[in-house]
Write a protein that holds these residues in place. Structure first.
Motif, mmCIF file in Angstrom:
data_model
loop_
_atom_site.group_PDB
_atom_site.id
_atom_site.type_symbol
_atom_site.label_atom_id
_atom_site.label_comp_id
_atom_site.label_asym_id
_atom_site.label_seq_id
_atom_site.Cartn_x
_atom_site.Cartn_y
_atom_site.Cartn_z
ATOM 1 N N GLU A 20 0.839 -1.205 0.000
ATOM 2 C CA GLU A 20 0.000 0.000 0.000
ATOM 3 C C GLU A 20 0.877 1.260 0.000
ATOM 4 O O GLU A 20 0.611 2.223 -0.726
ATOM 5 C CB GLU A 20 -0.894 -0.034 1.253
ATOM 6 C CG GLU A 20 -1.568 1.272 1.616
ATOM 7 C CD GLU A 20 -2.731 1.652 0.702
ATOM 8 O OE1 GLU A 20 -3.411 0.731 0.222
ATOM 9 O OE2 GLU A 20 -2.919 2.862 0.482
ATOM 10 N N ILE A 21 1.906 1.244 0.834
ATOM 11 C CA ILE A 21 2.758 2.434 0.967
ATOM 12 C C ILE A 21 3.611 2.629 -0.288
ATOM 13 O O ILE A 21 3.699 3.734 -0.830
ATOM 14 C CB ILE A 21 3.593 2.337 2.261
ATOM 15 C CG1 ILE A 21 2.655 2.524 3.457
ATOM 16 C CG2 ILE A 21 4.728 3.351 2.268
ATOM 17 C CD1 ILE A 21 3.242 2.187 4.808
ATOM 18 N N VAL A 22 4.206 1.549 -0.788
ATOM 19 C CA VAL A 22 4.989 1.652 -2.030
ATOM 20 C C VAL A 22 4.090 2.163 -3.152
ATOM 21 O O VAL A 22 4.456 3.046 -3.940
ATOM 22 C CB VAL A 22 5.624 0.287 -2.396
ATOM 23 C CG1 VAL A 22 6.183 0.307 -3.823
ATOM 24 C CG2 VAL A 22 6.725 -0.081 -1.403
ATOM 25 N N ARG A 27 2.427 5.773 -7.447
ATOM 26 C CA ARG A 27 1.335 6.466 -8.155
ATOM 27 C C ARG A 27 1.567 7.969 -8.190
ATOM 28 O O ARG A 27 1.211 8.641 -9.147
ATOM 29 C CB ARG A 27 -0.019 6.169 -7.500
ATOM 30 C CG ARG A 27 -0.563 4.808 -7.867
ATOM 31 C CD ARG A 27 -1.982 4.676 -7.383
ATOM 32 N NE ARG A 27 -2.058 4.962 -5.961
ATOM 33 C CZ ARG A 27 -3.179 5.047 -5.267
ATOM 34 N NH1 ARG A 27 -4.334 4.865 -5.854
ATOM 35 N NH2 ARG A 27 -3.163 5.294 -3.979
ATOM 36 N N LYS A 28 2.157 8.495 -7.112
ATOM 37 C CA LYS A 28 2.459 9.920 -7.064
ATOM 38 C C LYS A 28 3.411 10.312 -8.191
ATOM 39 O O LYS A 28 3.323 11.400 -8.743
ATOM 40 C CB LYS A 28 3.068 10.247 -5.690
ATOM 41 C CG LYS A 28 3.600 11.646 -5.530
ATOM 42 C CD LYS A 28 2.490 12.666 -5.482
ATOM 43 C CE LYS A 28 3.072 14.068 -5.271
ATOM 44 N NZ LYS A 28 2.079 15.090 -5.599
ATOM 45 N N PRO A 98 -6.886 12.697 7.338
ATOM 46 C CA PRO A 98 -7.319 11.562 6.511
ATOM 47 C C PRO A 98 -6.727 11.721 5.104
ATOM 48 O O PRO A 98 -6.602 12.847 4.615
ATOM 49 C CB PRO A 98 -8.848 11.712 6.469
ATOM 50 C CG PRO A 98 -9.207 12.550 7.642
ATOM 51 C CD PRO A 98 -8.025 13.455 7.883
ATOM 52 N N GLY A 99 -6.365 10.616 4.504
ATOM 53 C CA GLY A 99 -5.739 10.685 3.176
ATOM 54 C C GLY A 99 -4.230 10.601 3.257
ATOM 55 O O GLY A 99 -3.574 10.278 2.277
ATOM 56 N N THR A 100 -3.671 10.898 4.448
ATOM 57 C CA THR A 100 -2.234 10.708 4.635
ATOM 58 C C THR A 100 -2.015 9.275 5.159
ATOM 59 O O THR A 100 -2.956 8.634 5.643
ATOM 60 C CB THR A 100 -1.644 11.710 5.639
ATOM 61 O OG1 THR A 100 -2.229 11.477 6.936
ATOM 62 C CG2 THR A 100 -1.918 13.151 5.220
ATOM 63 N N ILE A 101 -0.768 8.811 5.072
ATOM 64 C CA ILE A 101 -0.485 7.427 5.485
ATOM 65 C C ILE A 101 -0.773 7.242 6.973
ATOM 66 O O ILE A 101 -1.459 6.297 7.371
ATOM 67 C CB ILE A 101 0.977 7.066 5.130
ATOM 68 C CG1 ILE A 101 1.128 7.029 3.604
ATOM 69 C CG2 ILE A 101 1.383 5.723 5.748
ATOM 70 C CD1 ILE A 101 2.563 6.991 3.104
ATOM 71 N N ARG A 102 -0.255 8.161 7.804
ATOM 72 C CA ARG A 102 -0.493 8.019 9.247
ATOM 73 C C ARG A 102 -1.954 8.297 9.597
ATOM 74 O O ARG A 102 -2.512 7.679 10.512
ATOM 75 C CB ARG A 102 0.431 8.935 10.029
ATOM 76 C CG ARG A 102 1.890 8.450 10.005
ATOM 77 C CD ARG A 102 2.806 9.564 10.413
ATOM 78 N NE ARG A 102 4.195 9.156 10.589
ATOM 79 C CZ ARG A 102 5.202 10.021 10.590
ATOM 80 N NH1 ARG A 102 4.969 11.313 10.434
ATOM 81 N NH2 ARG A 102 6.429 9.583 10.752
ATOM 82 N N GLY A 103 -2.575 9.223 8.868
ATOM 83 C CA GLY A 103 -3.991 9.516 9.104
ATOM 84 C C GLY A 103 -4.871 8.323 8.766
ATOM 85 O O GLY A 103 -5.864 8.061 9.448
#
Ligand code: CMP
Length: 143
Positions: A20-22, A27-28, A98-103
């Motif tokens: 998910e993180i990779v 995608r960015k 929300p929408g951030t990885i930690r969020g």
């Protein structure tokens, strides 16, 4: 090209969040220049987090980051250091949007899923601490 050091922490690896993180950074549009699944030694943890050694949570920090495998990465791209920090969200997941990885995936400040370099100086230091030059690729022919 600017480079940063990012690391999925033991909680993120254990919860199967590496893909998910990779995926988010791919995608960015950033490019992966190096990656490895590794177990951090006590010495490496203390060196990596050296700036926090006087903090009351230092022992906890070292214990946690050495508690299981981490996924260490080097990503490159324009302004990647600051933008990756935006994508990660605030250090304390309770404050992270929300929408951030930690969020999206974190709950507590200790187990906050991901680490990322906070400045060009930290990025250089952390990349050199975790990776040999020979472990990093270059994309010069694709620029
Ligand atoms: P990181 O970006 O890896 O850099 C330092 C880490 O210290 C930070 O993420 C948090 O996970 C951790 N941290 C910060 N404050 C606390 C705290 N009060 N208790 C435990 N860990 C903390």
């Amino acid at each position: 090209m600017e480079k940063t050091f990012l690391m999925v922490k033991p909680d993120g690896v254990q919860r199967n969040l590496v893909g998910e993180i990779v995926n988010r950074f791919e995608r960015k549009g950033y490019r992966l220049a190096g990656a490895k699944l590794m177990q951090i030694s006590d010495d490496l943890a203390k060196e990596h987090y050296g700036e926090h050694k006087e903090r009351p949570f230092f022992g906890e920090l070292v214990d946690f980051i050495t508690s299981g495998p981490v996924f260490a990465m080097v990503w490159e791209g324009e302004n990647v250091i600051a933008t990756a920090r935006e994508m990660m969200g605030k250090t304390n997941p309770s404050d992270a949007a929300p929408g951030t990885i930690r969020g999206d995936f974190g709950v507590t400040v200790g187990k906050n899923v991901i680490h990322g370099s906070d400045s060009p100086e930290s990025a250089e230091r952390e990349i050199n601490l975790f990776f040999e030059t020979s472990e990093l690729v270059t994309y010069t022919k694709q620029d």
